[in-house]
Design a protein around this motif. Structure first.
Motif, PDB file in Angstrom:
ATOM      1  N   VAL A  11       0.836  -0.933  -0.054  1.00 41.04           N
ATOM      2  CA  VAL A  11       0.106  -0.078   0.068  1.00 41.04           C
ATOM      3  C   VAL A  11       0.817   1.133  -0.036  1.00 41.04           C
ATOM      4  O   VAL A  11       1.864   1.477   0.877  1.00 41.04           O
ATOM      5  N   ARG A  12       0.668   2.131  -1.162  1.00 34.56           N
ATOM      6  CA  ARG A  12       1.714   3.133  -1.206  1.00 34.56           C
ATOM      7  C   ARG A  12       1.004   4.320  -0.491  1.00 34.56           C
ATOM      8  O   ARG A  12      -0.215   4.586  -0.417  1.00 34.56           O
ATOM      9  N   TYR A  13       1.772   5.203  -0.084  1.00 32.99           N
ATOM     10  CA  TYR A  13       1.158   6.483   0.817  1.00 32.99           C
ATOM     11  C   TYR A  13       0.264   7.141  -0.074  1.00 32.99           C
ATOM     12  O   TYR A  13      -0.590   7.880   0.384  1.00 32.99           O
ATOM     13  N   GLY A  14       0.705   7.464  -1.226  1.00 28.22           N
ATOM     14  CA  GLY A  14       0.192   8.484  -2.147  1.00 28.22           C
ATOM     15  C   GLY A  14      -1.187   7.691  -2.565  1.00 28.22           C
ATOM     16  O   GLY A  14      -1.949   8.258  -3.392  1.00 28.22           O
ATOM     17  N   ASP A  49     -18.348   3.262   4.612  1.00 25.54           N
ATOM     18  CA  ASP A  49     -17.478   3.933   3.632  1.00 25.54           C
ATOM     19  C   ASP A  49     -16.110   3.659   3.635  1.00 25.54           C
ATOM     20  O   ASP A  49     -15.441   3.990   2.858  1.00 25.54           O
ATOM     21  N   GLN A  50     -15.603   3.078   5.011  1.00 31.14           N
ATOM     22  CA  GLN A  50     -14.357   2.922   4.986  1.00 31.14           C
ATOM     23  C   GLN A  50     -13.573   1.849   4.222  1.00 31.14           C
ATOM     24  O   GLN A  50     -14.155   0.670   3.971  1.00 31.14           O
ATOM     25  N   HIS A  51     -12.818   2.273   3.274  1.00 28.73           N
ATOM     26  CA  HIS A  51     -12.103   1.143   2.367  1.00 28.73           C
ATOM     27  C   HIS A  51     -10.760   0.634   3.312  1.00 28.73           C
ATOM     28  O   HIS A  51     -10.048   1.117   3.836  1.00 28.73           O
ATOM     29  N   VAL A  52     -10.862  -1.032   3.064  1.00 35.79           N
ATOM     30  CA  VAL A  52     -10.069  -1.740   3.603  1.00 35.79           C
ATOM     31  C   VAL A  52      -8.886  -2.095   2.481  1.00 35.79           C
ATOM     32  O   VAL A  52      -9.384  -2.621   1.444  1.00 35.79           O
ATOM     33  N   HIS A  53      -7.676  -1.792   2.697  1.00 35.23           N
ATOM     34  CA  HIS A  53      -6.622  -1.967   1.472  1.00 35.23           C
ATOM     35  C   HIS A  53      -6.154  -3.203   1.396  1.00 35.23           C
ATOM     36  O   HIS A  53      -6.101  -3.891   0.519  1.00 35.23           O
ATOM     37  N   ILE A  54      -5.977  -4.084   2.676  1.00 34.88           N
ATOM     38  CA  ILE A  54      -5.469  -5.377   2.833  1.00 34.88           C
ATOM     39  C   ILE A  54      -6.229  -6.112   3.715  1.00 34.88           C
ATOM     40  O   ILE A  54      -6.064  -5.739   5.042  1.00 34.88           O
ATOM     41  N   ALA A  55      -7.211  -7.070   3.464  1.00 33.83           N
ATOM     42  CA  ALA A  55      -8.132  -7.707   4.370  1.00 33.83           C
ATOM     43  C   ALA A  55      -7.469  -9.018   4.858  1.00 33.83           C
ATOM     44  O   ALA A  55      -7.963  -9.686   5.901  1.00 33.83           O
ATOM     45  N   ILE A  56      -6.333  -9.455   4.428  1.00 41.02           N
ATOM     46  CA  ILE A  56      -5.727 -10.666   5.091  1.00 41.02           C
ATOM     47  C   ILE A  56      -5.471 -10.645   6.470  1.00 41.02           C
ATOM     48  O   ILE A  56      -4.813  -9.579   7.102  1.00 41.02           O
ATOM     49  N   PRO A  57      -5.864 -11.524   7.147  1.00 41.84           N
ATOM     50  CA  PRO A  57      -5.645 -11.586   8.721  1.00 41.84           C
ATOM     51  C   PRO A  57      -4.206 -11.726   9.080  1.00 41.84           C
ATOM     52  O   PRO A  57      -3.526 -12.263   8.314  1.00 41.84           O
ATOM     53  N   HIS A  58      -3.569 -10.844  10.062  1.00 42.10           N
ATOM     54  CA  HIS A  58      -2.167 -10.712  10.327  1.00 42.10           C
ATOM     55  C   HIS A  58      -1.951 -10.959  11.816  1.00 42.10           C
ATOM     56  O   HIS A  58      -1.037 -10.947  12.484  1.00 42.10           O
ATOM     57  N   GLY A  59      -3.223 -10.971  12.736  1.00 40.34           N
ATOM     58  CA  GLY A  59      -3.102 -11.085  14.177  1.00 40.34           C
ATOM     59  C   GLY A  59      -3.061  -9.656  14.675  1.00 40.34           C
ATOM     60  O   GLY A  59      -3.301  -9.526  15.999  1.00 40.34           O
ATOM     61  N   PHE A  60      -3.336  -8.815  13.785  1.00 41.91           N
ATOM     62  CA  PHE A  60      -3.234  -7.177  14.339  1.00 41.91           C
ATOM     63  C   PHE A  60      -3.711  -6.400  13.156  1.00 41.91           C
ATOM     64  O   PHE A  60      -3.953  -7.042  12.084  1.00 41.91           O
ATOM     65  N   ASN A  61      -4.149  -5.344  13.503  1.00 46.00           N
ATOM     66  CA  ASN A  61      -4.638  -4.265  12.380  1.00 46.00           C
ATOM     67  C   ASN A  61      -3.814  -3.094  12.348  1.00 46.00           C
ATOM     68  O   ASN A  61      -3.353  -2.823  13.349  1.00 46.00           O
ATOM     69  N   ILE A  62      -3.648  -2.589  11.010  1.00 49.85           N
ATOM     70  CA  ILE A  62      -2.818  -1.402  10.881  1.00 49.85           C
ATOM     71  C   ILE A  62      -3.988  -0.317  10.255  1.00 49.85           C
ATOM     72  O   ILE A  62      -4.584  -0.587   9.127  1.00 49.85           O
ATOM     73  N   GLY A  63      -3.803   0.909  10.853  1.00 47.68           N
ATOM     74  CA  GLY A  63      -4.643   2.020  10.234  1.00 47.68           C
ATOM     75  C   GLY A  63      -3.546   3.229  10.493  1.00 47.68           C
ATOM     76  O   GLY A  63      -2.470   3.175  10.769  1.00 47.68           O
ATOM     77  N   ALA A  64      -4.385   4.392  10.117  1.00 46.59           N
ATOM     78  CA  ALA A  64      -3.786   5.653  10.133  1.00 46.59           C
ATOM     79  C   ALA A  64      -4.446   6.993  10.477  1.00 46.59           C
ATOM     80  O   ALA A  64      -5.879   6.742   9.753  1.00 46.59           O
ATOM     81  N   ALA A  65      -4.143   7.725  10.667  1.00 48.83           N
ATOM     82  CA  ALA A  65      -4.984   9.209  11.042  1.00 48.83           C
ATOM     83  C   ALA A  65      -4.254  10.139  10.431  1.00 48.83           C
ATOM     84  O   ALA A  65      -2.995  10.559  10.781  1.00 48.83           O
TER      85      ALA A  65
END
Length: 321
Positions: A11-14, A49-65
């Motif tokens: 997932v690219r920042y831009g 409306d929230q878009h999920v970029h990578i839905a693969i389970p990892h044992g944790f979630n990563i997001g940003a604000a």
């Protein structure tokens, strides 16, 4: 694995897709300009409306604000651990029932392992748009967000109602709670007693680490930032390492579960069996389980990245450990 196969895991920042209606304070003045991003996992967004970029389970979630100056995220709590690191900007984190129990200011690269069960909020106090990255314990991120009572009340005054099932309804758009579904209950005074209000000294001493201190510790080998043997001794369901130019190696390695690479500074060349790519600050890469790979800086200058991998530990509580 070919570069084409790997592309959906980068997932690219831009290319991040923001949601401006992710939470109940989306209309509340002072909070209505923030952007939320769900990068890995379902996250805790209350909006469809929230878009999920990578839905693969990892044992944790990563997001940003992402927030412009003087924009804040309202007081809330989680049932699992929440770890933030600053990608850009200058941020004030505050906590407690009213947000006045303690506070700390963080700069680029600083990391904060926020204990479970504490009301917390944050605001961009810098001069430019800022971004903080978040790691939440568990695949289901603990079942959502627990809001301080005044946040729910303020949101209702500005047209947003949260159902007891954690879904947002916008009365300004003519939406209403479905028949038979009630609003999210506001915590009682008795329930609020169960949310600790630690001092700044207690929180900062145990759960905040400064970027340049970690860089110094990672000059020869990766610095274990969060983990059972980390400089923050915690077991939030994942471990976080900081890797620098001095501790990076071209030797291939692999994990038996997915891992995540998140550059803070510099450009990083990631090689794996079958391909290669370059990551920049703000990019996020999910490396598949059992895939040999390496990551080294591709240009001169400062270069650091955070590496995250699940441990299978309970994702909270962390306060008091």
């Amino acid at each position: 694995m070919t570069p084409e196969d790997m592309a959906p895991r980068i997932v690219r920042y831009g290319e991040l897709k923001p949601c401006k209606t992710a939470f109940i304070d989306a209309h509340t003045p002072g909070s209505n300009q923030k952007e939320n991003f769900t990068i890995i996992g379902g996250g805790v967004s209350e909006s469809p409306d929230q878009h999920v970029h990578i839905a693969i389970p990892h044992g944790f979630n990563i997001g940003a604000a992402g927030q412009p100056p003087r924009c804040r995220n309202s007081l809330h709590s989680h049932r699992t651990a929440e770890v933030f690191f600053v990608l850009s900007g200058r941020w004030r984190f505050f906590w407690g029932r009213r947000g006045d129990a303690g506070e700390v200011t963080l700069e680029k690269g600083d990391i904060f392992d926020i204990p479970t069960g504490i009301f917390r909020g944050f605001e961009n106090i810098g001069e430019d748009y800022g971004m903080i990255m978040a790691i939440l314990g568990g695949d289901d991120a603990g079942g959502g967000v627990i809001w301080a009572p005044q946040v729910i009340e303020d949101a209702r005054d500005h047209g947003l109602v949260l159902s007891e099932k954690g879904k947002l309804y916008d009365t300004k758009r003519g939406q209403a709670l479905p028949e038979g579904v009630g609003p999210m209950p506001v915590l009682t005074e008795e329930e609020l007693k169960g949310f600790p209000e630690p001092t700044t000294r207690e929180v900062v001493g145990g759960y905040v680490r400064r970027y340049w201190d970690m860089v110094a510790l990672a000059d020869r080998k990766p610095c274990k930032v969060i983990g059972e043997t980390g400089i923050i001794r915690d077991k939030p369901g994942f471990e976080v390492d900081l890797i620098t130019r001095g501790s990076a190696t071209e030797a291939m390695h692999k994990h038996d579960i997915p891992s995540v690479l998140m550059p803070v500074t510099g450009h990083w060349r990631v090689d794996w069996e079958g391909g290669s790519t370059v990551l920049a600050p703000g990019d996020t890469m999910s490396v598949p389980e059992a895939l040999p790979h390496s990551a080294v800086p591709s240009m001169s200058g400062d270069a650091t990245l955070y590496h995250v991998v699940a441990t299978g530990d309970p994702a909270g509580p962390t306060w008091g450990r």
